[in-house]
Scaffold this active site. Structure first.
Site, PDB file in Angstrom:
ATOM      1  CG  ASP A 230      -4.715 -10.038   3.451  1.00 47.89           C
ATOM      2  OD1 ASP A 230      -4.469 -10.544   2.336  1.00 47.89           O
ATOM      3  OD2 ASP A 230      -4.503  -8.838   3.721  1.00 47.89           O
TER       4      ASP A 230
ATOM      5  CG  HIS B  15      -6.665  -5.440   1.825  1.00 52.24           C
ATOM      6  ND1 HIS B  15      -6.032  -6.186   2.790  1.00 52.24           N
ATOM      7  CD2 HIS B  15      -7.940  -5.250   2.247  1.00 52.24           C
ATOM      8  CE1 HIS B  15      -6.889  -6.443   3.773  1.00 52.24           C
ATOM      9  NE2 HIS B  15      -8.048  -5.886   3.478  1.00 52.24           N
TER      10      HIS B  15
ATOM     11  CG  HIS C   4      -1.929  -1.076   1.251  1.00 52.00           C
ATOM     12  ND1 HIS C   4      -2.762  -1.347   0.185  1.00 52.00           N
ATOM     13  CD2 HIS C   4      -2.237  -1.996   2.205  1.00 52.00           C
ATOM     14  CE1 HIS C   4      -3.541  -2.378   0.487  1.00 52.00           C
ATOM     15  NE2 HIS C   4      -3.233  -2.794   1.709  1.00 52.00           N
TER      16      HIS C   4
HETATM   17 ZN   LIG Z   1      -4.072  -7.091   2.823  1.00 56.62          ZN
END
Ligand SMILES: [Zn+2]
Length: 340
Positions: free
Chosen positions: A282, A195, A158
């Site tokens: 995840d 994500h 990120h």
């Molecule tokens: Zn993640």
């Protein structure tokens, strides 16, 4: 498999993050580092400690002023006796504000977009060590033409050139991929963290030498919300070299593995010299983020598919949070990757 790590990675360990109007358990605890390392030791992989090689490979990807800020922010914060024990921002510029101040709280907000990256005395050494693990992993891949597992923690995908967000400070996968382009010319990244790898996408958005593919929860429904849509495909010389596959909540193995196949078809068409995996667990059915329903067998299959590329491969640890199953996911992935 060669496993690269550094003990300083455990120095960053804030217990809580502020979210949903309260402090909740921080997902990225130092315990993750120990679980990953113990798992790889138990499975008798070759373990090496990364040498610390300085800032140059980091500022190949990150802005110098951001790196200097990360190095010094805790000392600046601690000089204020009435501030709390951890550096946490409380104000940020939005898309309508574009001036960077020099005062600490203003500058902290400039380099972050949420409360998800609390900073302690150990944060810089841990983030620095995590990046160095990717650097050394990439160097070992380039030297041997084989594969390495960079046990990066804190994670990185990120992080933007000048922005910490989503428990990420330095973009380990981007640092490793950029380094591999020096040897191999072209590199491809597949990001399977649940994500979207928004920082990695931004870093390579206009580059012709790096393909970025991400498989993740639809950003209309989950973090990081503001990027990761299927119509984001790169720009300039990088046009067509970003490939996002947003998937619905509760996606299970079959559609997820179809998305892996679609990403790998893009990788094969791009014909890179080296391959990087942003390896998040995840997406697991057992992960506390409770988003996808990927099983251990799904991770075995993904490992098998990645290995079938037969490319020099840097596997960079991203997310995957504390549950009794976390080590098993890593074990399963490498059972597939090395059994292929
Ligand atoms: Zn993640």
């Amino acid at each position: 498999m060669l496993v690269v790590h550094h003990p300083d990675q455990a120095l960053h360990d804030p217990a809580l993050v502020f979210r949903t109007g309260k402090f909740i358990d921080q997902p990225d605890r130092a315990e993750r580092y120990r679980i990953f390392l113990d798992t790889m030791r138990r499975d008798a992989h070759q373990i090496v400690e990364a040498p610390l090689q300085g800032l140059e490979p980091i500022i190949d990807v990150h802005d110098k002023d951001y790196v200097a800020f990360l190095q010094t922010v805790y000392a600046r914060w601690s000089a204020n006796p009435d501030y709390g024990p951890e550096v946490i921002p409380n104000v940020h510029p939005t898309h309508r504000m574009h001036r960077k101040p020099t005062e600490l709280l203003g500058e902290l907000g400039w380099y972050s977009n949420s409360t998800s990256c609390p900073i302690t005395a150990g944060t810089w050494p841990a983030a620095y060590a995590s990046a160095q693990v990717a650097v050394h992993g990439a160097d070992r891949v380039a030297a041997t033409g084989t594969s390495a597992y960079a046990l990066c923690r804190p994670p990185g995908h990120h992080a933007f050139p000048d922005l910490m967000t989503g428990v990420c400070f330095l973009n380990n996968a981007a640092i490793g991929a950029h380094r591999l382009t020096r040897t191999y010319g072209k590199a491809a990244i597949v990001d399977i963290d649940v994500h979207h790898g928004n920082g990695t996408q931004f870093i390579f958005w206009e580059r012709a030498d790096v393909l970025f593919c991400s498989i993740h929860v639809d950003p209309r429904l989950g973090a990081p919300y503001y990027a990761g849509y299927a119509d984001e495909t790169g720009a300039g010389p990088g046009t067509g070299l970003t490939f996002n596959q947003p998937l619905p909540w509760a996606t299970d193995d079959a559609p997820w593995l179809d998305a892996v196949d679609a990403a790998l078809a893009r990788v094969r068409a791009f014909a890179p010299g080296a391959f990087v995996v942003s390896l998040g667990f995840d997406a697991s059915e057992h992960d506390p983020v409770a988003t996808f329903k990927i099983t251990n067998e799904g991770f075995v299959q993904a490992g098998r598919k990645f290995a079938a590329l037969r490319l020099p491969t840097l596997l960079v640890q991203e997310g995957g949070y504390l549950s009794p199953h976390l080590g098993r996911h890593l074990h399963s992935f490498f059972r597939g990757f090395e059994g292929a």
